[in-house]
Design a protein around this motif. Structure first.
Motif, mmCIF file in Angstrom:
data_model
loop_
_atom_site.group_PDB
_atom_site.id
_atom_site.type_symbol
_atom_site.label_atom_id
_atom_site.label_comp_id
_atom_site.label_asym_id
_atom_site.label_seq_id
_atom_site.Cartn_x
_atom_site.Cartn_y
_atom_site.Cartn_z
ATOM 1 N N HIS A 310 -0.001 3.193 -0.923
ATOM 2 C CA HIS A 310 0.779 3.130 0.460
ATOM 3 C C HIS A 310 2.266 2.959 0.091
ATOM 4 O O HIS A 310 2.892 2.763 0.857
ATOM 5 N N THR A 322 3.890 2.669 6.128
ATOM 6 C CA THR A 322 3.065 2.090 7.309
ATOM 7 C C THR A 322 2.946 3.135 8.687
ATOM 8 O O THR A 322 2.252 2.975 9.341
ATOM 9 N N ASP A 327 2.608 2.796 12.615
ATOM 10 C CA ASP A 327 3.944 2.054 12.890
ATOM 11 C C ASP A 327 5.011 3.273 13.445
ATOM 12 O O ASP A 327 4.703 4.663 12.852
ATOM 13 N N ASP A 330 8.442 3.745 8.550
ATOM 14 C CA ASP A 330 8.206 3.065 7.114
ATOM 15 C C ASP A 330 8.841 1.984 6.977
ATOM 16 O O ASP A 330 10.107 1.803 7.441
ATOM 17 N N CYS A 347 3.791 -9.548 4.195
ATOM 18 C CA CYS A 347 2.723 -8.931 3.465
ATOM 19 C C CYS A 347 1.883 -9.948 2.765
ATOM 20 O O CYS A 347 0.590 -10.087 2.703
ATOM 21 N N ARG A 375 3.929 -3.040 12.974
ATOM 22 C CA ARG A 375 4.257 -2.921 11.615
ATOM 23 C C ARG A 375 3.189 -3.890 10.831
ATOM 24 O O ARG A 375 2.742 -3.782 9.846
ATOM 25 N N ALA A 378 -0.142 -2.326 10.880
ATOM 26 C CA ALA A 378 -0.209 -1.202 10.102
ATOM 27 C C ALA A 378 -0.222 -1.870 8.438
ATOM 28 O O ALA A 378 -0.840 -1.387 7.695
ATOM 29 N N MET A 379 0.500 -2.976 8.398
ATOM 30 C CA MET A 379 0.417 -3.524 7.237
ATOM 31 C C MET A 379 -0.896 -4.134 6.715
ATOM 32 O O MET A 379 -1.611 -4.141 5.530
ATOM 33 N N CYS A 382 -3.057 -1.269 5.469
ATOM 34 C CA CYS A 382 -2.554 -0.884 4.296
ATOM 35 C C CYS A 382 -3.331 -1.702 2.916
ATOM 36 O O CYS A 382 -3.736 -1.221 2.063
#
Length: 588
Positions: A310, A322, A327, A330, A347, A375, A378-379, A382
């Motif tokens: 990612h 993301t 998201d 990115d 993160c 975000r 999405a993190m 990931c």
């Protein structure tokens, strides 16, 4: 005493939320009448549906949650359920027909007098005379444990809240999270979850640099830097650093700044901790962001994200894609100059929490951080997590302090930012906690100083606390008169049949479900609203049903039964207030 409309008629009790285990069955004699609660009825109905399906009389599946509601009119029974209407479509039968199948199965249960079909397919349930009254005994036997459930048993959860940067006192918005987070932790614990309260101590980054420059300027008697922090607290902390480290101002600039960074942030954070502790808010873990940097946590997080495919590089920076998980754009992990972004620390911190074994990460953020939700979700994705089950972000709205109908904007120590200490000074800990806990976090609130310091029924915390003192006073008078509630064998629950007694018992029965729902839905305000309704119900019972005999009268079985009910009311009101972190006074 009671305010209009403060009763509990019509409260919904979802048996599936609390489950049948309410933690108050132990110690009851085998030949005693067993209380029937809404959670018990939900189990009875669920078992009846299962039996009907297994026998082929209806088709479909047993609903995961069975809704049991207190009947508005006693002529319609004690409780009602719409389960037949929910099953009608899958069963291919009219709802009334389904209800007619279920009625005898429910009526056969212990403590149920009858189950009758009504309207388009409601099932009205009437309890045996003693089954509802027996709840008073179970509550007294359970004591402080009444209201606890195993609804969230086995869930290991990390709850992060407040996490104010150590660059100033906790502001009034942070005070809201200090209460809501603390109460939510208490509720999660009461619902059986293994919850860890965590404070993220941001001691790295640009804001700390600004704080240090502000302290240095104050110590030297220089103007506040253009991007610095102002307020009496800056001057106080700067002076304290100089007292602790005489000669610090004679050091070269980098060394002096290092001293003010270490000592200043330590002093500021000690003050934050002290304010939170005085407010009744505690944490299990204080997590330093600097630790993540020092032990390579950010490098490890980026490496993990890179392994997942990612991470990409563009324009001289390192990015996380993301947008693959919803998201709006990115996110940069490493800037072109090689420095980390705040998002990279986020993160690493999330990964650290998950590596510590927490199944769910719950983060409370202010309204100004609403843009973080996309975000952060999405993190998590990931990292290979399902954000719907592993990450939860709660957003809270702003708080205003109002006096004489006008907003209060100035703080004595922090300039234009109102602080937690300002709030406590204005209304006290109990009133502040209760007022902040009783409002839904997604609504902006105005805290009226005049109202919250008033000793009247208009003040909700006073109203509930006063309700707790009334049963305490009755029990004191009974003890002084040598009147006791007797043993278990002396308690006759069938005597608690007055309309106001039945209303009060029904309200007390709702408490475990309210606690479980408040924890599951992350809505602590449900407990405060319940307590206000319960207070009104208790006041109406107190006014309508004489508890202690008049002079010259002899205590009888009804006296003892009402003392059991009085003690049960005291316990539930006290248990509810303690869940909110508010005192339960015995005298006012």
């Amino acid at each position: 005493m009671p305010r209009p409309g403060a009763g509990v008629t019509g409260i919904s009790l979802v048996g599936g939320v609390a489950g049948a285990n309410i933690g108050c069955r132990s110690g009851i004699a085998a030949d005693s009448v067993v209380a029937v609660t809404p959670a018990d009825l939900a189990t009875v109905i669920s078992d009846g549906v299962h039996t009907a399906i297994q026998s082929g009389r209806i088709s479909g599946e047993v609903p995961e949650e069975i809704r049991v509601e207190r009947s508005r009119h006693r002529s319609h029974g004690d409780y009602s359920t719409n389960v037949a209407m929910r099953l009608a479509k899958s069963a291919g039968l009219p709802a009334r027909t389904v209800a007619e199948v279920l009625a005898p199965l429910v009526a056969a249960a212990d403590g149920v007098a009858r189950a009758e079909v009504a309207g388009p397919g409601f099932l009205n349930i009437t309890l045996e005379g003693a089954a509802l009254g027996a709840l008073a005994r179970e509550i007294v036997l359970a004591g402080d444990a009444y209201g606890r459930t195993d609804r969230l048993g086995g869930l290991r959860l990390n709850l992060e809240f407040v996490s104010a940067n150590p660059t100033g006192p906790v502001h009034i918005g942070g005070a809201r999270w200090a209460v809501v987070g603390d109460v939510l932790a208490r509720l999660l614990d009461a619902a059986g979850a293994d919850v860890s309260r965590e404070y993220y101590f941001n001691d790295a980054g640009v804001q700390i640099d600004r704080f240090v420059r502000s302290l240095l300027a104050a110590a030297r008697g220089e103007p506040v830097p253009e991007d610095g922090y102002s307020g009496a607290y800056i001057e106080e902390i700067a002076a304290a650093v100089v007292r602790r480290r005489p000669g610090v101002l004679d050091l070269p600039e980098p060394e002096a700044a290092a001293v003010f960074r270490t000592e200043g942030t330590a002093l500021m954070f000690a003050e934050i901790k002290s304010s939170l502790a005085a407010f009744g808010t505690r944490f299990d873990t204080y997590f330093n962001e600097k630790d993540l940097h020092d032990r390579g946590g950010l490098d490890a997080a980026v490496a993990r994200l890179r392994e997942g495919g990612h991470v990409f590089e563009a324009d001289g920076a390192v990015w996380l894609r993301t947008t693959d998980f919803g998201d709006d754009k990115d996110r940069v992990l490493v800037k072109g100059d090689g420095s980390w972004t705040y998002f990279t620390a986020d993160c690493a911190y999330y990964l650290d929490k998950r590596s510590r074994g927490f199944e769910r990460v719950v983060i409370m953020l202010g309204a100004d951080h609403a843009g973080y939700v996309g975000r952060m979700r999405a993190m998590a994705a990931c990292f290979g997590d399902d954000p719907d089950t592993r990450l939860e972000i709660l957003i809270g709205q702003l708080v205003n302090l109002v006096k004489d109908g006008k907003p209060v904007r100035m703080s004595k120590r922090a300039g234009t930012v109102l602080t937690l200490d300002d709030l406590v000074e204005a209304v006290g800990v109990d009133a502040a906690r209760y007022a902040l806990a009783r409002a839904s976090v997604d609504a902006m609130i105005d805290l009226d100083i005049d109202l919250l310091t008033r000793q009247s029924n208009d003040n909700p915390v006073y109203y509930v606390q006063y309700a707790h003192t009334r049963p305490c006073a009755v029990l004191r008078k009974a003890e002084q008169a040598g009147i006791g509630k007797g043993t278990l064998q002396d308690f006759d629950p069938s005597l608690l049949t007055h309309e106001r007694e039945v209303d009060l018992l029904a309200a007390l029965a709702a408490f475990p479900q309210v606690v479980a729902a408040a924890a599951t839905l992350r809505e602590p305000h449900r407990v405060a609203h319940y307590l206000e309704a319960l207070a009104g119900t208790y006041h109406r019972f107190y006014d309508a049903c004489r508890i202690l005999p008049r002079d010259g009268e002899t205590p009888d079985d009804r006296t003892r039964a009402r003392l059991w009910l009085t003690e049960a009311s005291r316990l539930v009101l006290g248990n509810g207030l303690r869940l909110l972190g508010v005192s339960a006074p015995e005298r006012m």
